[in-house]
Design a protein around this motif. Sequence first.
Motif, mmCIF file in Angstrom:
data_model
loop_
_atom_site.group_PDB
_atom_site.id
_atom_site.type_symbol
_atom_site.label_atom_id
_atom_site.label_comp_id
_atom_site.label_asym_id
_atom_site.label_seq_id
_atom_site.Cartn_x
_atom_site.Cartn_y
_atom_site.Cartn_z
ATOM 1 N N TYR A 1 38.341 47.538 36.959
ATOM 2 C CA TYR A 1 39.512 46.677 36.854
ATOM 3 C C TYR A 1 40.060 46.693 35.423
ATOM 4 C CZ TYR A 1 42.703 42.880 37.895
ATOM 5 O OH TYR A 1 43.835 42.148 38.102
ATOM 6 N N TYR A 2 39.189 46.821 34.434
ATOM 7 C CA TYR A 2 39.656 46.919 33.050
ATOM 8 C C TYR A 2 40.417 48.226 32.825
ATOM 9 C CZ TYR A 2 39.634 46.849 27.961
ATOM 10 O OH TYR A 2 40.028 46.857 26.646
ATOM 11 N N VAL B 1 37.689 42.205 43.174
ATOM 12 C CA VAL B 1 38.141 41.546 41.948
ATOM 13 C C VAL B 1 39.656 41.374 41.965
ATOM 14 C CG1 VAL B 1 38.274 41.742 39.438
ATOM 15 C CG2 VAL B 1 36.183 42.409 40.628
ATOM 16 N N ALA C 1 33.692 43.611 29.927
ATOM 17 C CA ALA C 1 33.791 44.177 31.267
ATOM 18 C C ALA C 1 32.487 44.865 31.668
ATOM 19 C CB ALA C 1 34.950 45.165 31.332
ATOM 20 N N THR D 1 36.198 40.362 35.160
ATOM 21 C CA THR D 1 36.763 41.699 34.964
ATOM 22 C C THR D 1 35.647 42.736 34.940
ATOM 23 O OG1 THR D 1 38.649 40.866 33.703
ATOM 24 C CG2 THR D 1 38.086 43.175 33.424
ATOM 25 N N GLY E 1 40.526 39.416 37.835
ATOM 26 C CA GLY E 1 39.737 39.531 36.614
ATOM 27 C C GLY E 1 39.489 38.231 35.894
ATOM 28 N N ASP F 1 38.937 36.530 31.873
ATOM 29 C CA ASP F 1 38.254 37.828 32.005
ATOM 30 C C ASP F 1 36.789 37.695 32.391
ATOM 31 O OD1 ASP F 1 40.566 39.227 31.285
ATOM 32 O OD2 ASP F 1 40.118 39.072 29.150
#
Length: 320
Positions: free
Chosen positions: A252-253, A235, A71, A248, A241, A245
Amino acid sequence: MAERTRVGCDGWRAAALVTPALVGLCVFVIGPAAVSAFVAGTDKKLTGVDFHWVGTANLREALSDPDLGRAVRNTLVYCLLTVIPSVVLGLLLALAANSVTRGRPAVRFALFLPASANIVAMAVVFRYIFDASPDGLANTLVGVVGVDPQNWLGDSDTALPVVALVGGWRLTSFVFVVYLAGLTAIPPSVYEAAEVDGVRGLARLRHITLPLLGPTTVFLAVFVTVLTLQTFETVAVLTDGGPLDSSTTIIYYIYQVGFTGSFRIGYASMIALLLLVTVVLIGAAGALLGRRLRVAREDAGAPAGTAPAGEAPALEGARR
Protein backbone atom coordinates in the motif's frame (compact mmCIF):
# COMPACT_ATOMS: atom_id res chain seq x y z
CA MET A 1 13.28 -41.65 -40.85
CA ALA A 2 9.59 -41.95 -40.04
CA GLU A 3 10.34 -41.91 -36.32
CA ARG A 4 12.53 -38.84 -36.71
CA THR A 5 9.77 -37.09 -38.63
CA ARG A 6 7.24 -37.97 -35.90
CA VAL A 7 9.56 -36.62 -33.20
CA GLY A 8 9.95 -33.40 -35.17
CA CYS A 9 6.18 -33.03 -35.51
CA ASP A 10 5.75 -33.60 -31.78
CA GLY A 11 8.33 -30.89 -31.12
CA TRP A 12 6.50 -28.39 -33.33
CA ARG A 13 3.20 -29.23 -31.62
CA ALA A 14 4.77 -28.72 -28.21
CA ALA A 15 6.25 -25.40 -29.30
CA ALA A 16 2.89 -24.28 -30.68
CA LEU A 17 1.20 -25.10 -27.35
CA VAL A 18 3.87 -23.43 -25.22
CA THR A 19 4.33 -20.28 -27.32
CA PRO A 20 1.12 -18.47 -26.19
CA ALA A 21 2.04 -18.98 -22.55
CA LEU A 22 5.61 -17.77 -23.16
CA VAL A 23 4.37 -14.70 -25.02
CA GLY A 24 1.98 -13.87 -22.18
CA LEU A 25 4.77 -14.42 -19.63
CA CYS A 26 7.11 -12.07 -21.48
CA VAL A 27 4.49 -9.38 -22.12
CA PHE A 28 2.79 -9.34 -18.73
CA VAL A 29 5.51 -10.52 -16.31
CA ILE A 30 9.11 -10.47 -17.55
CA GLY A 31 8.77 -7.32 -19.63
CA PRO A 32 7.13 -5.15 -16.94
CA ALA A 33 9.57 -6.52 -14.35
CA ALA A 34 12.54 -5.52 -16.51
CA VAL A 35 11.09 -2.05 -17.12
CA SER A 36 10.40 -1.64 -13.39
CA ALA A 37 13.97 -2.68 -12.54
CA PHE A 38 15.30 -0.02 -14.91
CA VAL A 39 12.92 2.68 -13.67
CA ALA A 40 14.04 1.92 -10.09
CA GLY A 41 17.32 3.62 -10.92
CA THR A 42 15.73 6.84 -12.18
CA ASP A 43 13.77 9.80 -10.82
CA LYS A 44 10.82 9.07 -13.14
CA LYS A 45 7.43 10.51 -12.20
CA LEU A 46 4.04 9.64 -13.64
CA THR A 47 3.27 13.32 -14.17
CA GLY A 48 6.02 13.92 -16.73
CA VAL A 49 7.99 12.27 -19.52
CA ASP A 50 11.47 13.48 -18.56
CA PHE A 51 13.62 11.48 -16.18
CA HIS A 52 17.27 11.12 -15.19
CA TRP A 53 19.40 8.22 -14.07
CA VAL A 54 20.10 8.53 -10.34
CA GLY A 55 21.79 5.18 -9.72
CA THR A 56 21.47 4.02 -6.11
CA ALA A 57 19.92 7.23 -4.80
CA ASN A 58 16.48 5.61 -4.53
CA LEU A 59 18.00 2.65 -2.68
CA ARG A 60 19.72 4.91 -0.16
CA GLU A 61 16.51 6.85 0.35
CA ALA A 62 14.52 3.63 0.88
CA LEU A 63 16.95 2.42 3.54
CA SER A 64 16.53 5.68 5.51
CA ASP A 65 12.84 6.40 4.82
CA PRO A 66 10.94 6.49 8.15
CA ASP A 67 7.58 6.10 6.42
CA LEU A 68 8.79 2.96 4.65
CA GLY A 69 10.17 1.68 7.96
CA ARG A 70 6.74 2.14 9.51
CA ALA A 71 5.14 0.26 6.61
CA VAL A 72 7.66 -2.57 7.03
CA ARG A 73 6.89 -2.83 10.75
CA ASN A 74 3.15 -2.86 10.05
CA THR A 75 3.65 -5.61 7.47
CA LEU A 76 5.70 -7.72 9.88
CA VAL A 77 3.05 -7.32 12.60
CA TYR A 78 0.40 -8.24 10.04
CA CYS A 79 2.38 -11.38 9.17
CA LEU A 80 2.65 -12.38 12.83
CA LEU A 81 -1.08 -11.87 13.33
CA THR A 82 -2.05 -13.92 10.26
CA VAL A 83 0.53 -16.55 9.31
CA ILE A 84 0.85 -18.54 12.54
CA PRO A 85 -2.86 -18.41 13.53
CA SER A 86 -4.03 -19.30 10.01
CA VAL A 87 -1.65 -22.28 9.77
CA VAL A 88 -2.62 -23.60 13.22
CA LEU A 89 -6.36 -23.06 12.75
CA GLY A 90 -6.25 -24.45 9.22
CA LEU A 91 -4.58 -27.61 10.48
CA LEU A 92 -7.12 -28.04 13.29
CA LEU A 93 -10.02 -27.53 10.87
CA ALA A 94 -8.53 -30.02 8.42
CA LEU A 95 -8.11 -32.63 11.16
CA ALA A 96 -11.68 -32.04 12.33
CA ALA A 97 -13.15 -32.16 8.81
CA ASN A 98 -11.17 -35.30 8.00
CA SER A 99 -12.59 -37.08 11.03
CA VAL A 100 -16.23 -36.18 10.28
CA THR A 101 -18.24 -39.20 9.18
CA ARG A 102 -21.62 -37.64 8.40
CA GLY A 103 -22.05 -34.63 6.17
CA ARG A 104 -18.36 -34.54 5.27
CA PRO A 105 -18.85 -32.93 1.81
CA ALA A 106 -21.03 -30.17 3.29
CA VAL A 107 -18.48 -29.42 6.03
CA ARG A 108 -15.60 -29.26 3.54
CA PHE A 109 -17.61 -27.05 1.20
CA ALA A 110 -18.50 -24.63 4.00
CA LEU A 111 -14.89 -24.35 5.15
CA PHE A 112 -13.67 -23.86 1.58
CA LEU A 113 -16.03 -20.94 0.84
CA PRO A 114 -13.83 -18.15 2.32
CA ALA A 115 -10.92 -19.19 0.09
CA SER A 116 -13.11 -18.90 -3.01
CA ALA A 117 -14.75 -15.60 -2.02
CA ASN A 118 -13.75 -12.29 -3.59
CA ILE A 119 -11.52 -10.58 -1.04
CA VAL A 120 -12.62 -7.06 -2.03
CA ALA A 121 -16.30 -7.95 -1.61
CA MET A 122 -15.59 -9.62 1.72
CA ALA A 123 -13.60 -6.59 2.89
CA VAL A 124 -16.62 -4.39 2.16
CA VAL A 125 -18.78 -6.73 4.25
CA PHE A 126 -16.30 -6.64 7.13
CA ARG A 127 -16.21 -2.86 6.90
CA TYR A 128 -19.91 -2.80 7.70
CA ILE A 129 -19.42 -5.40 10.45
CA PHE A 130 -16.80 -3.22 12.16
CA ASP A 131 -18.71 0.02 11.68
CA ALA A 132 -18.04 2.53 14.45
CA SER A 133 -21.72 3.17 15.17
CA PRO A 134 -23.32 1.49 18.21
CA ASP A 135 -25.54 -0.44 15.81
CA GLY A 136 -22.58 -2.10 14.07
CA LEU A 137 -22.45 -5.87 14.39
CA ALA A 138 -19.08 -5.93 16.18
CA ASN A 139 -20.14 -3.21 18.64
CA THR A 140 -23.44 -4.97 19.22
CA LEU A 141 -21.64 -8.21 20.08
CA VAL A 142 -19.14 -6.60 22.47
CA GLY A 143 -21.98 -4.57 23.98
CA VAL A 144 -23.51 -7.82 25.20
CA VAL A 145 -20.59 -8.23 27.61
CA GLY A 146 -20.68 -4.58 28.64
CA VAL A 147 -17.93 -3.16 26.41
CA ASP A 148 -18.44 0.35 25.05
CA PRO A 149 -18.70 0.83 21.27
CA GLN A 150 -15.30 0.96 19.58
CA ASN A 151 -14.07 2.79 16.49
CA TRP A 152 -12.49 -0.39 15.18
CA LEU A 153 -11.13 0.97 11.89
CA GLY A 154 -10.53 4.53 13.09
CA ASP A 155 -8.36 3.70 16.11
CA SER A 156 -4.63 3.17 15.55
CA ASP A 157 -4.63 0.43 18.20
CA THR A 158 -7.31 -1.71 16.53
CA ALA A 159 -7.13 -0.89 12.81
CA LEU A 160 -4.26 -3.24 11.94
CA PRO A 161 -5.56 -6.17 14.05
CA VAL A 162 -8.96 -5.87 12.34
CA VAL A 163 -7.31 -5.88 8.91
CA ALA A 164 -5.28 -8.91 9.99
CA LEU A 165 -8.46 -10.63 11.18
CA VAL A 166 -10.02 -10.26 7.74
CA GLY A 167 -6.88 -11.50 5.98
CA GLY A 168 -6.43 -14.38 8.41
CA TRP A 169 -10.06 -15.42 7.95
CA ARG A 170 -9.47 -16.02 4.25
CA LEU A 171 -5.99 -17.51 4.64
CA THR A 172 -7.26 -20.04 7.18
CA SER A 173 -9.66 -21.41 4.59
CA PHE A 174 -6.82 -21.76 2.05
CA VAL A 175 -4.58 -23.48 4.60
CA PHE A 176 -7.46 -25.83 5.46
CA VAL A 177 -7.78 -26.91 1.81
CA VAL A 178 -4.06 -27.62 1.44
CA TYR A 179 -3.81 -29.51 4.73
CA LEU A 180 -6.90 -31.54 3.83
CA ALA A 181 -5.21 -32.57 0.58
CA GLY A 182 -2.11 -33.53 2.57
CA LEU A 183 -4.15 -35.65 4.99
CA THR A 184 -5.91 -37.51 2.19
CA ALA A 185 -2.49 -38.27 0.63
CA ILE A 186 -1.29 -40.15 3.73
CA PRO A 187 -1.63 -43.92 3.01
CA PRO A 188 -4.30 -45.63 5.16
CA SER A 189 -1.80 -48.41 5.83
CA VAL A 190 0.16 -46.02 8.05
CA TYR A 191 -2.78 -45.55 10.40
CA GLU A 192 -3.67 -49.23 10.21
CA ALA A 193 -0.15 -50.16 11.34
CA ALA A 194 -0.37 -47.59 14.12
CA GLU A 195 -3.70 -49.02 15.26
CA VAL A 196 -2.18 -52.49 15.45
CA ASP A 197 0.69 -51.15 17.55
CA GLY A 198 -1.72 -49.36 19.87
CA VAL A 199 -0.78 -45.84 18.75
CA ARG A 200 -3.90 -43.69 19.00
CA GLY A 201 -5.08 -40.17 19.75
CA LEU A 202 -2.49 -37.48 20.37
CA ALA A 203 0.37 -39.94 20.03
CA ARG A 204 -0.71 -40.76 16.48
CA LEU A 205 -1.04 -37.05 15.69
CA ARG A 206 2.35 -36.17 17.14
CA HIS A 207 4.44 -39.07 15.83
CA ILE A 208 2.72 -39.89 12.53
CA THR A 209 0.43 -37.21 11.13
CA LEU A 210 2.48 -34.10 11.87
CA PRO A 211 5.82 -35.53 10.66
CA LEU A 212 4.23 -36.71 7.41
CA LEU A 213 2.70 -33.25 6.96
CA GLY A 214 6.10 -31.58 7.44
CA PRO A 215 6.69 -30.66 3.77
CA THR A 216 3.11 -29.36 3.54
CA THR A 217 3.66 -27.18 6.59
CA VAL A 218 6.87 -25.72 5.14
CA PHE A 219 5.10 -24.95 1.86
CA LEU A 220 2.20 -23.27 3.63
CA ALA A 221 4.42 -21.22 5.94
CA VAL A 222 6.39 -19.86 2.98
CA PHE A 223 3.43 -19.37 0.65
CA VAL A 224 1.23 -17.69 3.25
CA THR A 225 4.09 -15.41 4.31
CA VAL A 226 4.63 -14.34 0.71
CA LEU A 227 0.90 -13.65 0.35
CA THR A 228 0.78 -11.52 3.49
CA LEU A 229 3.79 -9.47 2.35
CA GLN A 230 1.70 -8.49 -0.68
CA THR A 231 -1.41 -7.43 1.24
CA PHE A 232 -3.19 -4.55 -0.45
CA GLU A 233 -6.92 -5.04 -1.05
CA THR A 234 -8.03 -5.34 2.57
CA VAL A 235 -6.01 -2.27 3.58
CA ALA A 236 -7.34 -0.22 0.66
CA VAL A 237 -10.98 -1.10 1.36
CA LEU A 238 -10.98 -1.08 5.17
CA THR A 239 -8.64 1.71 6.29
CA ASP A 240 -6.80 3.39 3.38
CA GLY A 241 -3.67 2.83 5.45
CA GLY A 242 -4.95 4.88 8.38
CA PRO A 243 -5.38 6.13 10.89
CA LEU A 244 -2.02 7.91 10.99
CA ASP A 245 -0.51 5.21 8.72
CA SER A 246 -1.01 2.63 11.44
CA SER A 247 -2.23 0.02 8.94
CA THR A 248 -0.12 0.97 5.91
CA THR A 249 1.62 -2.11 4.50
CA ILE A 250 4.54 -2.23 2.06
CA ILE A 251 2.40 -2.74 -1.03
CA TYR A 252 0.00 0.00 0.00
CA TYR A 253 2.94 2.35 0.62
CA ILE A 254 4.23 1.57 -2.89
CA TYR A 255 0.79 2.51 -4.19
CA GLN A 256 0.83 5.77 -2.22
CA VAL A 257 4.29 6.77 -3.42
CA GLY A 258 3.89 5.80 -7.05
CA PHE A 259 0.25 6.45 -7.86
CA THR A 260 -0.90 9.17 -5.43
CA GLY A 261 0.70 12.25 -3.93
CA SER A 262 4.16 12.72 -5.45
CA PHE A 263 3.70 10.08 -8.21
CA ARG A 264 7.34 9.01 -7.80
CA ILE A 265 7.19 5.83 -9.83
CA GLY A 266 10.99 5.49 -9.80
CA TYR A 267 11.17 5.39 -6.02
CA ALA A 268 8.13 3.11 -5.85
CA SER A 269 9.82 0.73 -8.31
CA MET A 270 12.88 0.57 -6.08
CA ILE A 271 10.76 -0.40 -3.07
CA ALA A 272 8.99 -3.01 -5.19
CA LEU A 273 12.37 -4.37 -6.30
CA LEU A 274 13.51 -4.70 -2.68
CA LEU A 275 10.27 -6.52 -1.86
CA LEU A 276 10.82 -8.86 -4.81
CA VAL A 277 14.31 -9.72 -3.57
CA THR A 278 12.87 -10.44 -0.10
CA VAL A 279 10.18 -12.71 -1.52
CA VAL A 280 12.73 -14.60 -3.63
CA LEU A 281 14.98 -15.13 -0.60
CA ILE A 282 12.05 -16.40 1.48
CA GLY A 283 11.02 -18.75 -1.33
CA ALA A 284 14.58 -20.05 -1.72
CA ALA A 285 14.87 -20.66 2.03
CA GLY A 286 11.55 -22.53 2.02
CA ALA A 287 12.59 -24.65 -0.96
CA LEU A 288 15.89 -25.52 0.74
CA LEU A 289 14.14 -26.46 3.99
CA GLY A 290 11.55 -28.53 2.14
CA ARG A 291 14.29 -30.36 0.26
CA ARG A 292 16.14 -31.14 3.48
CA LEU A 293 12.95 -32.54 4.99
CA ARG A 294 12.40 -34.78 1.97
CA VAL A 295 16.02 -35.96 2.04
CA ALA A 296 15.78 -36.65 5.79
CA ARG A 297 12.63 -38.71 5.25
CA GLU A 298 14.26 -40.67 2.44
CA ASP A 299 17.40 -41.31 4.52
CA ALA A 300 15.25 -42.52 7.42
CA GLY A 301 13.04 -44.67 5.16
CA ALA A 302 12.66 -48.41 5.67
CA PRO A 303 14.29 -50.97 3.32
CA ALA A 304 12.48 -52.07 0.20
CA GLY A 305 9.56 -54.36 0.83
CA THR A 306 8.70 -52.83 4.22
CA ALA A 307 6.80 -49.74 5.28
CA PRO A 308 6.88 -46.65 3.04
CA ALA A 309 9.54 -44.02 3.61
CA GLY A 310 8.81 -42.11 6.78
CA GLU A 311 6.26 -44.64 8.05
CA ALA A 312 8.68 -46.96 9.84
CA PRO A 313 10.54 -44.25 11.78
CA ALA A 314 7.24 -42.57 12.63
CA LEU A 315 5.81 -45.76 14.05
CA GLU A 316 9.05 -46.48 15.87
CA GLY A 317 8.93 -43.03 17.48
CA ALA A 318 5.31 -43.54 18.47
CA ARG A 319 6.10 -46.86 20.12
CA ARG A 320 8.84 -45.19 22.17
